[in-house]
Enzyme design. Structure first.
Site, PDB file in Angstrom:
ATOM      1  N   GLY A  19     -45.303 -18.514 -46.812  1.00 43.32           N
ATOM      2  CA  GLY A  19     -46.277 -18.573 -47.889  1.00 43.32           C
ATOM      3  C   GLY A  19     -46.226 -19.864 -48.683  1.00 43.32           C
ATOM      4  CG  ASN A  20     -42.785 -22.388 -48.255  1.00 48.19           C
ATOM      5  OD1 ASN A  20     -42.962 -21.604 -47.316  1.00 48.19           O
ATOM      6  ND2 ASN A  20     -42.014 -23.455 -48.131  1.00 48.19           N
ATOM      7  CE  LYS A 134     -45.551  -4.030 -45.327  1.00 44.70           C
ATOM      8  NZ  LYS A 134     -44.530  -4.928 -45.899  1.00 44.70           N
ATOM      9  CE  LYS A 218     -45.177 -14.655 -43.607  1.00 45.13           C
ATOM     10  NZ  LYS A 218     -43.979 -15.291 -42.994  1.00 45.13           N
ATOM     11  CE  LYS A 280     -39.009 -15.707 -44.237  1.00 49.98           C
ATOM     12  NZ  LYS A 280     -40.343 -15.219 -43.989  1.00 49.98           N
TER      13      LYS A 280
END
Length: 318
Positions: A19-20, A134, A218, A280
């Site tokens: 996201g960064n 979610k 993702k 991750k």
């Protein structure tokens, strides 16, 4: 002189942007994405073939809230969540294409760039559909939410004191529908942007597919995409230079390399935070486990090239 048809043999890399790399608004995204493009083109400039995937949490949320509020005001029809995901893929891909093309031109590198609106198949029988978790879309009062639940059959929950929101499932990705097209484009030297936001979630229906309301992780989709295009490396770019153990303790230390067995041991020890580093690392394991010669790397956007060269980040190997 442009660098065209003289590419040195490099790796096939799937780059998963955090996201960064994108920010939270279109204006912020346009600015941040210039640095993102530099990091991606650094990899291309050394002869690598690159597939880029990205998150879309703030972007799809912004689209869904806007369409929910407009529909509630009677101004426009309600937009299904799968279509909101497709819309976010389109505009994020558009921004990425522009930024990467500009960076390539500045370095006189002639490589085509394309965004592929990508569907990710999920299993209609995935247990996640029975327990949606979610939150998405606009906030409602409890009274409004109960009316919506009665009308739609969707589940709404109270969200951190801010109001009630629709919750959707988070099923596991099964396959990338456009994998063959993506592979062909990469083999032809194209920089491909694909499977944004985990992909548009679809289930098989008859001879085709039907979009469903869901959020696919993702990083798991990035691992699946890397396997399906036969990538050499999965490169997950996040806000930190490397994976650390004993995080926020006096004994905190970065881990430059982990085997699958070591990573699993750290997971058992609860070294990685759920919703942060844990997914991750799990995605990296999905890519490298049992795949000789493959590697996954977690590092920061700024250290992408150093991560590939082994000078930064955490490498996870079989």
């Amino acid at each position: 002189m442009t660098q065209e048809n003289t590419r040195t043999a490099g790796e096939k890399i799937v780059v998963a942007l955090g996201g960064n790399a994108l920010g939270k608004t279109p204006e912020q995204q346009l600015e941040l994405i210039k640095e993102t493009a530099r990091s991606i083109v650094d990899l291309v400039a050394t002869g690598n073939d690159v597939v880029v995937t990205h998150g879309n949490g703030p972007q799809v949320g912004m689209i869904k809230v806007a369409t929910d509020n407009s529909a509630a005001a009677g101004e426009t029809p309600s937009i299904p969540f799968a279509e909101c995901g497709a819309m976010s893929q389109g505009y994020i891909g558009y921004h990425l294409q522009q930024a990467i093309e500009a960076e390539l031109a500045a370095r006189q590198i002639a490589r085509p760039v394309i965004s592929v609106v990508t569907q990710t198949e999920v299993d209609a029988a995935d247990p996640a559909f029975g327990r949606p978790t979610k939150p998405v879309g606009a906030f409602f009062t409890e009274e409004q939410a109960r009316v919506l639940m009665e009308e739609t059959g969707n589940k709404y929950v109270e969200d951190a004191g801010r109001g009630w929101r629709w919750v959707v499932a988070s099923p596991l990705p099964v396959s990338i529908v456009e994998r063959d097209v993506i592979s062909s484009l990469v083999e032809a030297g194209t920089i491909v942007i694909a499977a944004g936001g985990g992909g548009i979630p679809v289930v098989k229906e008859g001879s085709g597919y039907r979009g469903v309301a869901a959020v696919i992780d993702k990083d798991r989709t990035a691992a699946l995409l890397a396997r399906e295009v036969d990538a050499d490396t999965l490169l997950i770019l996040t806000a930190v230079d490397a994976v650390a153990i004993d995080f926020n303790k006096p004994t905190q230390r970065d881990v430059p390399e982990m085997t699958v067995a070591q990573a699993r041991q750290y997971i058992e020890e609860e070294q990685f935070a759920p919703g942060s580093m844990l997914p991750k690392v799990e995605a990296c394991l999905e890519f490298v486990d049992g795949a000789a010669g493959k590697r996954a790397i977690i590092t920061s956007l700024e250290k992408a090239e150093q991560g590939i060269s082994g000078e930064s980040g955490t490498a996870i190997i079989a």
